[in-house]
Design a protein around this motif. Structure first.
Motif, PDB file in Angstrom:
ATOM      1  N   ASN A   1       0.824  -1.211   0.000  1.00  0.00           N
ATOM      2  CA  ASN A   1       0.000   0.000   0.000  1.00  0.00           C
ATOM      3  C   ASN A   1       0.857   1.261   0.000  1.00  0.00           C
ATOM      4  OD1 ASN A   1      -2.439  -1.444   0.070  1.00  0.00           O
ATOM      5  ND2 ASN A   1      -2.296  -1.683   2.302  1.00  0.00           N
ATOM      6  N   THR A   2       1.965   1.227   0.742  1.00  0.00           N
ATOM      7  CA  THR A   2       2.816   2.415   0.867  1.00  0.00           C
ATOM      8  C   THR A   2       4.116   2.293   0.085  1.00  0.00           C
ATOM      9  OG1 THR A   2       3.906   1.538   2.848  1.00  0.00           O
ATOM     10  CG2 THR A   2       1.884   2.818   3.171  1.00  0.00           C
ATOM     11  N   GLY A   3       4.491   1.062  -0.285  1.00  0.00           N
ATOM     12  CA  GLY A   3       5.760   0.851  -0.970  1.00  0.00           C
ATOM     13  C   GLY A   3       6.955   0.884  -0.037  1.00  0.00           C
ATOM     14  N   GLU A   4       6.701   0.952   1.267  1.00  0.00           N
ATOM     15  CA  GLU A   4       7.794   1.001   2.238  1.00  0.00           C
ATOM     16  C   GLU A   4       8.250  -0.403   2.614  1.00  0.00           C
ATOM     17  OE1 GLU A   4       6.239   3.147   5.528  1.00  0.00           O
ATOM     18  OE2 GLU A   4       6.210   5.078   4.492  1.00  0.00           O
ATOM     19  N   PHE A   5       9.549  -0.506   2.959  1.00  0.00           N
ATOM     20  CA  PHE A   5      10.111  -1.771   3.421  1.00  0.00           C
ATOM     21  C   PHE A   5      10.319  -1.699   4.931  1.00  0.00           C
ATOM     22  CE2 PHE A   5      11.063  -2.007  -1.046  1.00  0.00           C
ATOM     23  CZ  PHE A   5      10.977  -3.365  -1.335  1.00  0.00           C
ATOM     24  N   HIS A   6       9.781  -2.687   5.638  1.00  0.00           N
ATOM     25  CA  HIS A   6       9.933  -2.753   7.085  1.00  0.00           C
ATOM     26  C   HIS A   6      10.287  -4.184   7.486  1.00  0.00           C
ATOM     27  CE1 HIS A   6       8.587   1.316   8.039  1.00  0.00           C
ATOM     28  NE2 HIS A   6       7.663   1.170   7.105  1.00  0.00           N
ATOM     29  N   GLY A   7      10.952  -4.316   8.636  1.00  0.00           N
ATOM     30  CA  GLY A   7      11.359  -5.631   9.113  1.00  0.00           C
ATOM     31  C   GLY A   7      10.183  -6.416   9.654  1.00  0.00           C
ATOM     32  N   TYR A   8      10.209  -7.733   9.433  1.00  0.00           N
ATOM     33  CA  TYR A   8       9.153  -8.581   9.992  1.00  0.00           C
ATOM     34  C   TYR A   8       9.707  -9.692  10.879  1.00  0.00           C
ATOM     35  CZ  TYR A   8      10.160 -12.216   6.471  1.00  0.00           C
ATOM     36  OH  TYR A   8      10.760 -13.181   5.706  1.00  0.00           O
ATOM     37  N   SER A   9      11.024  -9.770  11.049  1.00  0.00           N
ATOM     38  CA  SER A   9      11.599 -10.767  11.953  1.00  0.00           C
ATOM     39  C   SER A   9      12.980 -10.302  12.393  1.00  0.00           C
ATOM     40  CB  SER A   9      11.702 -12.139  11.279  1.00  0.00           C
ATOM     41  OG  SER A   9      12.616 -12.106  10.187  1.00  0.00           O
ATOM     42  N   GLY A  10      13.464 -10.866  13.506  1.00  0.00           N
ATOM     43  CA  GLY A  10      14.811 -10.624  13.984  1.00  0.00           C
ATOM     44  C   GLY A  10      15.113  -9.158  14.264  1.00  0.00           C
ATOM     45  N   LEU A  11      16.401  -8.811  14.146  1.00  0.00           N
ATOM     46  CA  LEU A  11      16.821  -7.431  14.376  1.00  0.00           C
ATOM     47  C   LEU A  11      16.156  -6.468  13.401  1.00  0.00           C
ATOM     48  CD1 LEU A  11      20.663  -7.809  15.029  1.00  0.00           C
ATOM     49  CD2 LEU A  11      18.953  -7.021  16.654  1.00  0.00           C
ATOM     50  N   GLU A  12      15.890  -6.928  12.183  1.00  0.00           N
ATOM     51  CA  GLU A  12      15.222  -6.080  11.193  1.00  0.00           C
ATOM     52  C   GLU A  12      13.878  -5.585  11.728  1.00  0.00           C
ATOM     53  OE1 GLU A  12      16.515  -4.941   8.542  1.00  0.00           O
ATOM     54  OE2 GLU A  12      17.481  -6.434   7.268  1.00  0.00           O
ATOM     55  N   LYS A  13      13.205  -6.424  12.507  1.00  0.00           N
ATOM     56  CA  LYS A  13      11.904  -6.044  13.065  1.00  0.00           C
ATOM     57  C   LYS A  13      12.064  -5.238  14.352  1.00  0.00           C
ATOM     58  CE  LYS A  13       7.653  -8.028  14.982  1.00  0.00           C
ATOM     59  NZ  LYS A  13       6.935  -9.290  15.305  1.00  0.00           N
ATOM     60  N   ASP A  14      12.883  -5.763  15.288  1.00  0.00           N
ATOM     61  CA  ASP A  14      12.998  -5.118  16.590  1.00  0.00           C
ATOM     62  C   ASP A  14      13.601  -3.724  16.501  1.00  0.00           C
ATOM     63  OD1 ASP A  14      11.943  -7.360  17.696  1.00  0.00           O
ATOM     64  OD2 ASP A  14      13.461  -7.589  19.244  1.00  0.00           O
ATOM     65  N   LEU A  15      14.503  -3.499  15.545  1.00  0.00           N
ATOM     66  CA  LEU A  15      15.170  -2.209  15.422  1.00  0.00           C
ATOM     67  C   LEU A  15      14.701  -1.446  14.186  1.00  0.00           C
ATOM     68  CD1 LEU A  15      18.760  -3.462  16.306  1.00  0.00           C
ATOM     69  CD2 LEU A  15      17.061  -2.500  17.846  1.00  0.00           C
ATOM     70  N   ASP A  16      13.504  -1.775  13.716  1.00  0.00           N
ATOM     71  CA  ASP A  16      13.009  -1.198  12.467  1.00  0.00           C
ATOM     72  C   ASP A  16      12.942   0.321  12.517  1.00  0.00           C
ATOM     73  OD1 ASP A  16      11.662  -1.747   9.763  1.00  0.00           O
ATOM     74  OD2 ASP A  16      10.202  -0.461  10.759  1.00  0.00           O
ATOM     75  N   SER A  17      12.508   0.878  13.636  1.00  0.00           N
ATOM     76  CA  SER A  17      12.354   2.334  13.722  1.00  0.00           C
ATOM     77  C   SER A  17      13.690   3.048  13.545  1.00  0.00           C
ATOM     78  CB  SER A  17      11.725   2.720  15.064  1.00  0.00           C
ATOM     79  OG  SER A  17      12.542   2.281  16.136  1.00  0.00           O
ATOM     80  N   MET A  18      14.789   2.425  13.987  1.00  0.00           N
ATOM     81  CA  MET A  18      16.112   3.038  13.836  1.00  0.00           C
ATOM     82  C   MET A  18      16.715   2.742  12.467  1.00  0.00           C
ATOM     83  SD  MET A  18      17.799   2.586  17.620  1.00  0.00           S
ATOM     84  CE  MET A  18      17.249   0.910  17.880  1.00  0.00           C
ATOM     85  N   LEU A  19      16.469   1.539  11.952  1.00  0.00           N
ATOM     86  CA  LEU A  19      17.007   1.170  10.643  1.00  0.00           C
ATOM     87  C   LEU A  19      16.296   1.904   9.511  1.00  0.00           C
ATOM     88  CD1 LEU A  19      17.338  -2.687  11.162  1.00  0.00           C
ATOM     89  CD2 LEU A  19      19.237  -1.156  10.646  1.00  0.00           C
ATOM     90  N   TYR A  20      14.995   2.151   9.672  1.00  0.00           N
ATOM     91  CA  TYR A  20      14.203   2.718   8.584  1.00  0.00           C
ATOM     92  C   TYR A  20      14.587   4.155   8.273  1.00  0.00           C
ATOM     93  CZ  TYR A  20      10.274   4.220   5.735  1.00  0.00           C
ATOM     94  OH  TYR A  20       9.507   4.733   4.720  1.00  0.00           O
ATOM     95  N   GLY A  21      14.896   4.946   9.286  1.00  0.00           N
ATOM     96  CA  GLY A  21      15.210   6.356   9.057  1.00  0.00           C
ATOM     97  C   GLY A  21      13.975   7.228   9.063  1.00  0.00           C
ATOM     98  N   LYS A  22      14.101   8.446   8.501  1.00  0.00           N
ATOM     99  CA  LYS A  22      12.992   9.403   8.466  1.00  0.00           C
ATOM    100  C   LYS A  22      12.717   9.806   7.025  1.00  0.00           C
ATOM    101  CE  LYS A  22      11.547  13.918  10.245  1.00  0.00           C
ATOM    102  NZ  LYS A  22      11.969  15.119  11.010  1.00  0.00           N
ATOM    103  N   PRO A  23      11.484   9.623   6.544  1.00  0.00           N
ATOM    104  CA  PRO A  23      11.166   9.992   5.155  1.00  0.00           C
ATOM    105  C   PRO A  23      11.316  11.494   4.926  1.00  0.00           C
ATOM    106  CG  PRO A  23       9.465   8.576   6.095  1.00  0.00           C
ATOM    107  CD  PRO A  23      10.339   9.010   7.220  1.00  0.00           C
ATOM    108  N   GLY A  24      11.647  11.868   3.697  1.00  0.00           N
ATOM    109  CA  GLY A  24      11.722  13.273   3.319  1.00  0.00           C
ATOM    110  C   GLY A  24      10.452  13.719   2.617  1.00  0.00           C
TER     111      GLY A  24
END
Length: 713
Positions: free
Chosen positions: A214-237
């Motif tokens: 729906n948004t085209g965004e990539f987010h973590g769904y398991s492991g560190l990718e999920k638990d630290l998603d807010s820090m890994l993802y960054g801030k959209p411009g």
């Protein structure tokens, strides 16, 4: 023709010309009036509507997705990162595509694509199937259409690099087009993908991402990718629409902020070693699954974590992360109960004696009937540990739960591992949740079982964390997978060591429990005597429990646990392994061996504050030759100066070329040769000789099928 006639004719032509000029002038005047009217209508009458439309267009904003941060190993090696890739497409309606197709060039293009970028990989060799999916057929199908009905986006390669684009750009037919960009029919569409250079290593711990369609965004769904998603993802411009000279374009008003790079505590070398040792033990014991964790005592850094599971095809692969899931621990709970007993003063010294006669429907099969505290742990006495705990908690069994809570045993670890659960130990209250009374006799029975590791569910990570605290002199450090955060400017924010409790017991209590744990491995009657190795002193505790399936214990299987630390005098690492396998073996032979082998290998590599000599590797007294059809040991021994050797017996020969042969025992080159001769694609894992194959002997061969060979030295 007379002069008068010529004059009349010239006058007529002049009149015609003037008439035409007049018509043109009138037409221009009418057109000019229409332009003026339309201009007046647009700028005056319809001005509010156009202004509103312009305002709406210019008020539109576009979200610019940020670049996702990388996940790094402790030495900076990349465990997960972004990679720009390209879908390479062909515009078959492009004006440079000739109407008269030269089919010889198209055939050459198709040949190149079939060789380098086949439409379907690993096709069977059946001619009809292969022909159906060739580029010859696909290109001809499109080029036979009317030029205006051909596709503008024939994808010829997916998720490729710029190197691939340049290669395809120089294929026959395509290299004839001069220019770049939109001036040629071949083009590329950019996209970002997440790649994992180490493949399945620490797969569940690192995790994976997926796309929100729906948004085209990539987010973590398991492991560190999920638990630290807010820090890994960054801030959209944010980009706004602005009016340019000839069009409306995007203007970046708020640039995107790249996600943090996460520097983990994972050590690639230790991770590889732990996965190999756990895999070997699971294969040797026929286990259904195994999980293991290696942690640094002083810092709580998780240096390696592995999860192995038996797959449907008979091979082992990365599995569910059971290191953070709760299981009935069995006897590995006893040192935790003993730590509480020492700290609470229920027993004073490791040589204090305790009655180990039958107690609370439990008997002790180990003689003698009275044991010291060292012997209680050494011989794993259920009655002994239960009687000690009863000294302090028999009057009010619910206080045992409170005591565990006081050391932070039920608090979330926030380790960075997805799916983390907290221990489940029932508080033994006089009434249940419905208000029904529970007798003291029933609560006493539950208290005894909780003391020696039953009627409880504890994740291995929590069990290991307490053992780590004992090795750390009582300091209860928080296990964690993240060492630091690195922003887009390269600034490193190192996370300080965090403690669940600064102390869960005194250093004196920790030393007493350590002395008792040493007896399990080094005592005369210890339950883990096979874990001994003179090169590095490993100490710890074994534990076994039956798995619960459909509400009842399955006594045909057992979970074998070993938790401990090493070296004993100055503990640097704690380690726990848990293996579910068939009854008939023991924790001493399974999970204990994982911990022992890790300690020995780390000693051999100088990782325990010792000098590396590589003498700790398991070695045979004589060299071992794999089975081979190319060489015989009698030919090799004289040239190598070897007088004695062992040779793995070759598998029974399979003369049926239409079925899979048995290559177990063979060296890798011979096994690959035998299988490829029969049309199979071979994937090799490990080194040494073949110990298992994914497709059993005698299975009918499917040409081009894959077979996985596991090798071991």
């Amino acid at each position: 023709m007379t002069a008068k006639t010529k004059k009349r004719k010239g006058q007529t032509n002049k009149n015609h010309i003037l008439f035409r000029y007049g018509l043109i002038t009138v037409a221009f005047m009418i057109f000019s009036i229409a332009v003026v009217v339309k201009l007046f209508d647009t700028t005056v009458i319809e001005a509010p509507q156009w202004n509103e439309r312009a305002r709406k267009e210019l008020s539109k904003t576009t979200v610019i997705p940020p670049e996702r941060g990388n996940i790094l190993a402790s030495n900076g090696n990349i465990l997960a990162c972004n990679l720009k890739v390209y879908d390479i497409k062909l515009d078959l309606r492009h004006n440079k595509i000739p109407k008269d197709i030269i089919w010889a060039k198209i055939d050459s293009l198709a040949d190149s694509l079939d060789y380098h970028y086949p439409r379907v990989r690993n096709l069977t060799q059946h001619p009809d199937t292969f022909k159906k999916y060739t580029w010859h057929r696909r290109l001809k199908k499109e080029l036979d259409k009317d030029p205006n009905k051909r596709t503008r986006a024939l994808r010829i390669a997916q998720k490729k690099t710029l190197e691939d684009f340049e290669r395809i750009r120089n294929f026959p037919f395509l290299k004839d087009f001069k220019g770049r960009g939109f001036r040629i029919p071949i083009y590329k569409e950019e996209k970002n993908v997440r790649i994992y250079p180490y493949g399945r290593m620490a797969y569940r711990s690192i995790g994976r991402v997926n796309e929100n369609f729906n948004t085209g965004e990539f987010h973590g769904y398991s492991g560190l990718e999920k638990d630290l998603d807010s820090m890994l993802y960054g801030k959209p411009g944010i980009a706004k629409k602005v009016a340019l000279t000839s069009s409306i374009g995007n203007w970046v008003t708020e640039p995107p902020v790249r996600g943090f790079d996460i520097l983990t505590t994972i050590d690639i070398d230790l991770q590889d070693m732990l996965e190999e040792e756990l895999l070997n033990i699971c294969q040797d014991s026929g286990a259904e699954w195994g999980t293991a964790i290696l942690m640094e005592v002083e810092t709580g850094e998780i240096k390696a974590i592995s999860n192995i599971e038996l797959l449907e095809n008979g091979t082992y692969g990365e599995a569910l992360n059971r290191a953070v899931l709760p299981f009935e621990p069995g006897s590995v709970m006893k040192p935790i109960s003993m730590m509480i007993a020492f700290e609470d003063g229920l027993v004073k010294d490791v040589n204090d004696m305790i009655d180990c006669s039958p107690f609370q429907r439990t008997s002790d099969p180990h003689a003698p009937g009275v044991k010291s505290m060292k012997q209680v742990i050494e011989m794993s006495s259920n009655t002994g540990i239960a009687r000690v705990i009863f000294r302090g908690y028999a009057n009010d069994p619910s206080l045992f739960h409170d005591r565990l809570s006081s050391i932070g045993f039920f608090e979330p670890m926030h380790s960075g591992i997805a799916g983390e659960c907290v221990p489940r130990i029932r508080k033994l209250l006089p009434q249940d949740s419905r208000g029904n009374n529970i007798t003291l006799t029933a609560r006493h029975l539950d208290l005894a079982r909780q003391a020696y590791g039953y009627n409880t569910e504890i994740p291995p990570l929590y069990t290991l964390s307490v053992y780590n605290a004992i090795a750390n002199g009582g300091r209860y450090v928080r296990p964690h997978l993240v060492r630091s955060l690195i922003d887009e400017n390269g600034r490193d924010s190192i996370l300080p060591i965090d403690y669940i409790r600064d102390k869960i017991c005194s250093r004196e209590t920790a030393e007493k429990v350590k002395i008792c744990l040493r007896e399990v491995v080094w005592g005369e009657h210890g339950t883990a005597r096979m874990v001994r190795d003179d090169r590095v002193e490993v100490v710890g505790k074994t534990g076994t429990a039956y798995p619960v399936e459909k509400g009842v214990y399955n006594q045909s299987k057992r979970r074998y646990a070993f938790a401990g630390f090493f070296p004993y005098d100055n503990p640097r690492y704690s380690c726990m392994a848990l293996v579910l396998g068939p009854s008939g073996t023991s924790a001493n032979r399974t999970s204990g061996q994982v911990v022992k082998n890790m300690a020995v290998k780390m000693f051999a590599r100088g990782m325990l504050n010792n000098t590396s000599s590589f003498t700790g590797e398991k070695a045979s007294d004589v060299p071992i030759f794999s089975a081979s059809e190319k060489y015989t040991s009698s030919e090799l021994l004289p040239s190598l100066g070897i007088t004695r050797s062992k040779k793995v017996k070759a598998a029974a020969e399979n003369h049926n070329s239409n079925t899979v042969p048995n290559v177990i025992g063979y060296d890798a080159p011979t096994a690959v040769m035998l299988l490829e001769q029969r049309g199979l694609d071979v994937i090799i894992r490990g080194s040494g000789r073949v110990v298992s194959q994914s497709i059993p002997r005698g299975t009918p061969i499917k040409q081009g099928g894959k077979i996985v060979l596991d090798l071991h030295i």
